[in-house]
Scaffold this motif. Sequence first.
Motif, mmCIF file in Angstrom:
data_model
loop_
_atom_site.group_PDB
_atom_site.id
_atom_site.type_symbol
_atom_site.label_atom_id
_atom_site.label_comp_id
_atom_site.label_asym_id
_atom_site.label_seq_id
_atom_site.Cartn_x
_atom_site.Cartn_y
_atom_site.Cartn_z
ATOM 1 N N GLN A 1 0.961 -1.097 0.054
ATOM 2 C CA GLN A 1 -0.111 0.018 -0.030
ATOM 3 C C GLN A 1 0.696 1.249 -0.082
ATOM 4 O OE1 GLN A 1 -2.546 -0.218 3.321
ATOM 5 N NE2 GLN A 1 -4.290 -1.624 2.279
ATOM 6 N N GLN A 2 2.011 1.166 0.948
ATOM 7 C CA GLN A 2 2.676 2.352 0.824
ATOM 8 C C GLN A 2 3.500 2.655 -0.347
ATOM 9 O OE1 GLN A 2 5.329 2.975 4.243
ATOM 10 N NE2 GLN A 2 4.115 1.038 5.373
ATOM 11 N N ALA A 3 4.037 1.525 -1.065
ATOM 12 C CA ALA A 3 4.440 1.550 -2.524
ATOM 13 C C ALA A 3 3.589 2.169 -3.453
ATOM 14 C CB ALA A 3 4.896 0.174 -2.974
ATOM 15 N N MET A 4 2.277 1.704 -3.450
ATOM 16 C CA MET A 4 1.301 2.406 -4.238
ATOM 17 C C MET A 4 1.207 3.730 -4.054
ATOM 18 S SD MET A 4 0.514 -0.104 -6.654
ATOM 19 C CE MET A 4 -0.981 0.972 -7.395
ATOM 20 N N GLY A 5 1.131 4.203 -2.768
ATOM 21 C CA GLY A 5 1.148 5.553 -2.499
ATOM 22 C C GLY A 5 2.243 6.445 -2.949
ATOM 23 N N LEU A 6 3.419 5.894 -2.868
ATOM 24 C CA LEU A 6 4.572 6.616 -3.631
ATOM 25 C C LEU A 6 4.584 6.942 -5.048
ATOM 26 C CD1 LEU A 6 7.606 4.706 -1.681
ATOM 27 C CD2 LEU A 6 6.869 7.046 -1.396
ATOM 28 N N VAL A 7 3.988 5.961 -5.717
ATOM 29 C CA VAL A 7 3.854 6.145 -7.175
ATOM 30 C C VAL A 7 2.705 6.827 -7.487
ATOM 31 C CG1 VAL A 7 3.147 4.847 -9.227
ATOM 32 C CG2 VAL A 7 4.682 3.697 -7.467
ATOM 33 N N VAL A 8 1.414 6.912 -6.855
ATOM 34 C CA VAL A 8 0.491 7.705 -7.028
ATOM 35 C C VAL A 8 0.963 9.116 -6.794
ATOM 36 C CG1 VAL A 8 -2.031 8.400 -6.542
ATOM 37 C CG2 VAL A 8 -1.221 5.879 -6.914
ATOM 38 N N ALA A 9 1.365 9.356 -5.669
ATOM 39 C CA ALA A 9 1.622 10.653 -5.013
ATOM 40 C C ALA A 9 2.843 11.536 -5.905
ATOM 41 C CB ALA A 9 2.219 10.596 -3.674
ATOM 42 N N ALA B 1 11.854 11.799 -4.935
ATOM 43 C CA ALA B 1 12.947 10.938 -4.841
ATOM 44 C C ALA B 1 12.805 9.794 -5.701
ATOM 45 C CB ALA B 1 13.169 10.298 -3.551
ATOM 46 N N LEU B 2 11.610 9.119 -5.827
ATOM 47 C CA LEU B 2 11.045 7.978 -6.597
ATOM 48 C C LEU B 2 11.200 8.380 -7.982
ATOM 49 C CD1 LEU B 2 9.882 5.155 -6.678
ATOM 50 C CD2 LEU B 2 7.760 6.360 -6.962
ATOM 51 N N TRP B 3 10.614 9.392 -8.458
ATOM 52 C CA TRP B 3 10.705 9.771 -9.936
ATOM 53 C C TRP B 3 12.146 10.179 -10.447
ATOM 54 C CZ3 TRP B 3 7.212 7.912 -13.039
ATOM 55 C CH2 TRP B 3 5.893 7.591 -12.445
ATOM 56 N N ARG B 4 12.857 11.056 -9.679
ATOM 57 C CA ARG B 4 14.255 11.085 -9.913
ATOM 58 C C ARG B 4 14.972 10.162 -10.371
ATOM 59 N NH1 ARG B 4 15.247 14.300 -5.846
ATOM 60 N NH2 ARG B 4 15.932 12.856 -4.509
ATOM 61 N N ILE B 5 14.659 8.979 -9.519
ATOM 62 C CA ILE B 5 15.420 7.532 -9.782
ATOM 63 C C ILE B 5 14.893 6.879 -10.941
ATOM 64 C CG2 ILE B 5 15.837 5.211 -9.301
ATOM 65 C CD1 ILE B 5 15.505 6.122 -6.066
ATOM 66 N N GLU C 1 23.600 8.385 -4.402
ATOM 67 C CA GLU C 1 22.080 8.630 -4.175
ATOM 68 C C GLU C 1 21.989 10.100 -4.903
ATOM 69 O OE1 GLU C 1 20.510 9.020 -0.034
ATOM 70 O OE2 GLU C 1 18.734 9.924 -0.834
ATOM 71 N N GLY C 2 20.927 10.173 -5.713
ATOM 72 C CA GLY C 2 20.824 11.447 -6.400
ATOM 73 C C GLY C 2 21.880 11.793 -7.476
ATOM 74 N N PHE C 3 22.554 10.969 -7.762
ATOM 75 C CA PHE C 3 23.563 11.087 -8.886
ATOM 76 C C PHE C 3 23.702 9.984 -9.732
ATOM 77 C CE2 PHE C 3 28.100 11.485 -10.447
ATOM 78 C CZ PHE C 3 27.850 12.530 -11.337
ATOM 79 N N THR C 4 23.961 8.744 -9.368
ATOM 80 C CA THR C 4 24.129 7.503 -10.470
ATOM 81 C C THR C 4 23.209 6.330 -9.837
ATOM 82 O OG1 THR C 4 25.813 6.524 -8.986
ATOM 83 C CG2 THR C 4 26.189 8.159 -10.767
ATOM 84 N N LEU D 1 10.981 -1.742 2.090
ATOM 85 C CA LEU D 1 10.188 -2.316 1.254
ATOM 86 C C LEU D 1 9.457 -1.387 0.575
ATOM 87 C CD1 LEU D 1 9.547 -5.746 2.896
ATOM 88 C CD2 LEU D 1 11.129 -5.395 1.238
ATOM 89 N N PRO D 2 8.551 -0.583 1.028
ATOM 90 C CA PRO D 2 7.913 0.347 0.074
ATOM 91 C C PRO D 2 8.523 0.920 -0.994
ATOM 92 C CG PRO D 2 7.444 0.696 2.576
ATOM 93 C CD PRO D 2 8.655 -0.303 2.405
ATOM 94 N N LEU D 3 9.884 1.476 -0.834
ATOM 95 C CA LEU D 3 10.231 2.428 -1.913
ATOM 96 C C LEU D 3 10.606 1.142 -3.098
ATOM 97 C CD1 LEU D 3 11.456 4.511 -3.389
ATOM 98 C CD2 LEU D 3 13.725 4.454 -1.832
#
Length: 234
Positions: free
Chosen positions: A9-17, A21-25, A182-185, A201-203
Amino acid sequence: MGDLGSAFQQAMGLVVAGDPALWRIIMLSLGVSLTATLIAACIGLPLGALLAISRFPGRQGLLVALNALMGLPPVVAGLLIYLLLSRSGPLGPLGLLFTPTAMVIAQAVLIMPILAALARQVLEGLWEEYAEQLRSLGAGPWRSIGTLLRDGRLALLTVLLAGFGRASAEVGAVMVVGGNIEGFTRVMTTAIALETSKGDLPLALALGLVLMAIVLGVNAAAQWLRQASAQWSG
C-alpha cells in the motif's frame, strides 16, 4: 503478511503521489537506458546489416564471437569498463567513473552485441529477397545497408525495444561503474537492491512496480510491432 500488505500500500502511495525521490531515480534510469540504446543502435544495426550482406573469411568466427558476447555476464562487463575508466586505466584522465556516462557506456557495451546479432538475423532474410535486385541496380555495400535498414525499420524497432528492455533491467554492470550514489547515479535496479537490503520495502516495491510496468509496456510494443511488420510484409 500484514507487513507485506502495508508495504505494498505504501509503495502504491509513493507511485500515485509522485514521490520526488522515486521519480528522480526513474527518470535517471530512463535517460541512461535510452541513451545507451541509441549509442548501441548506431553501432549494432549497421554492423548487423554488414554481416547480413557480407561473406568474408572469418565471418563465422565473428558471428560466434558476437553470439557469445550476447551472454556476457554484466559484472564482467562492468569490471572491464571499471578497469578502463579507473584512475590508473587508459581512460582514467576523463574522470568518467561513477558518473551516469560510465553507466551509459556499460549498458551500451552489454546490449550492442544483442542488437547486432538480432539485426543480422532480421536483415539476412530481407537480403535474400533484395540481393539480386540491388546488384542489378549496381548498389554498393553502403547503399545496400541503407536500403535494408530503411525497409526493415519496423522489424528493427522490435530489436531496439529488446535492447532497451535488457538495458533497463541491468543491475550488475551499472552498480560496478556507477557506484549507486544517491541523487547522482542511483537507478531503479540498483536502488531496488539497496532498499531491499536495508529493509525499505515500500520504496523497493514502488520501483519494482514501475520497472515491471516499463518491461511489460516494452514487450507489448514489441509484440504490436512484430504483428504490424508481418502485415506490412504481407
